[in-house]
Write an enzyme that holds these catalytic residues in place. Structure first.
Site, PDB file in Angstrom:
ATOM      1  CB  THR A   1       7.883  -6.802  -7.427  1.00 29.11           C
ATOM      2  OG1 THR A   1       6.643  -6.201  -7.075  1.00 29.11           O
ATOM      3  CG2 THR A   1       9.028  -5.843  -7.146  1.00 29.11           C
ATOM      4  NE  ARG A  29      -0.223  -0.084  -4.225  1.00 28.56           N
ATOM      5  CZ  ARG A  29       0.747  -0.984  -4.349  1.00 28.56           C
ATOM      6  NH1 ARG A  29       1.386  -1.109  -5.488  1.00 28.56           N
ATOM      7  NH2 ARG A  29       1.071  -1.756  -3.355  1.00 28.56           N
ATOM      8  N   GLY A  31       3.288   1.987  -4.771  1.00 30.32           N
ATOM      9  CA  GLY A  31       3.697   0.938  -3.839  1.00 30.32           C
ATOM     10  C   GLY A  31       5.083   1.179  -3.274  1.00 30.32           C
ATOM     11  CG  ASP A  32       7.271  -2.227  -1.907  1.00 30.68           C
ATOM     12  OD1 ASP A  32       6.240  -2.667  -2.448  1.00 30.68           O
ATOM     13  OD2 ASP A  32       8.373  -2.807  -1.998  1.00 30.68           O
ATOM     14  N   GLY A  52       6.525  -8.010  -2.558  1.00 29.67           N
ATOM     15  CA  GLY A  52       5.415  -8.456  -1.718  1.00 29.67           C
ATOM     16  C   GLY A  52       4.292  -7.440  -1.687  1.00 29.67           C
TER      17      GLY A  52
END
Lengths: 130, 186
Positions: A1, A29, A31-32, A52
């Site tokens: 990231t 998927r 993610g954040d 993370g």
């Protein structure tokens, strides 16, 4: 990231985050990083970009939490960012970079390291991993 | 009050024994991207332009996990995602599931500025990218030999891993994996 946060001399803030996600993640998927409030957030007080383990970051909505602590509790950027990373997140899962409207910088992490860099108008500059 | 900038290239289990060959290009990249951001702020560019500019640069550096050098899915493909947010207006844009867009962060900004939406994903995001004429590339552009090897190691260890997680040594048991092989740290 990867991510970046910035504030100008007038206190205008912005944040951006970009990623490929997790190694061996399932197709489909998410993610954040693209979730506003989890991996990325900015308002009139601060701007945050997170990195993370996405699932842990999503559960904790940590970017928004940093801003909310400043907004509702009136704490400093450093205090809010440190609390969220070290008290709210499982060890080894996350780090973030953040700047405030007043030009403060915070870069806490609870992993072994985080590739990071910062600079401020008063001449301070830092590039670090651990 | 003054300007300030901070950036990251990912967090994780980065070993203290990281070789110079692995460390140096990343440190140089951080210096390079920081300098770009500092110059942009000194030139009075708006923070939204600055963060987009810096993240685009980070996306183009294969040592970091975004854009070129993105890690791979369990099918060996890339699915990139990004977001951007303006603190003054709280306008924001986000994209997911990109396979061909060279700079996901700029597409996220276009979602923010050119649509009434916040978030576009997968084929809708790719379609929007084509409409906007953003730079695209074949998926092979994003896939590096290092990430093919990392996927192989992750599959052998039956785990999903965050940036910079070190390969398991022979005989080491993954204590935090569940039956799906997903890391359960949360």
């Amino acid at each position: 990231t990867v991510g970046c946060v910035a504030v100008d001399s007038y206190g205008n803030l912005a944040s951006a985050t970009s990623t490929g996600g997790l190694v061996n993640k399932r197709v489909g998927r998410i993610g954040d990083s693209p979730i506003i409030g989890a991996g990325t957030y900015a308002n009139e007080l601060c701007a945050i970009s997170v990195t993370g383990e996405g699932e842990a970051i999503l559960r904790a909505t940590i970017a928004r939490d940093v801003a909310a602590m400043m907004e509702f509790k009136g704490v400093s950027l450093e205090e809010a960012a440190s609390y969220v990373i070290h008290e709210c997140m499982p060890k080894g899962t996350a780090g973030l970079v953040a700047v405030s409207a007043a030009g403060e910088v915070a870069m806490p992490y609870n992993t072994t390291g985080m590739f990071r860099a910062c600079a401020t108008e008063d001449g301070y500059s830092e590039v670090a991993i651990w | 009050m003054g300007w300030a900038i901070a950036l990251h290239g990912g967090a994780g289990d980065i070993p203290l024994s990281l070789t110079l060959g692995s460390r140096q290009p990343r440190e140089e990249a951080l210096h390079h991207c920081l300098q770009i951001g500092v110059e942009a702020l000194k030139a009075k560019k708006p923070p939204l332009d600055v963060v987009e500019l810096v993240v685009r640069e980070l996306e183009n550096i294969p040592q970091f996990n975004a854009g070129k050098g993105s890690v791979l899915t369990n099918k060996g493909t890339v699915e990139m995602e990004a977001s951007i947010m303006d603190g003054r207006t709280k306008n924001c844009g986000a994209v997911s599931g990109l396979k061909t867009v060279v700079n996901a962060v700029s597409l996220a900004r276009l979602v923010m500025e050119k649509t009434p939406h916040v978030y576009l994903a997968f084929h809708g995001a790719e379609e929007f990218a084509k409409e906007q004429g953003v730079e695209t590339a074949d998926s092979s552009h994003f896939i590096t030999a290092e990430n093919v090897e990392r996927l192989k190691q992750a599959k052998e260890a039956h785990r999903v891993q965050i940036d910079y997680t070190q390969p398991l040594q022979n005989g080491t048991k993954e204590e935090t994996s569940n039956t799906n092989g997903e890391v359960q740290l949360g």
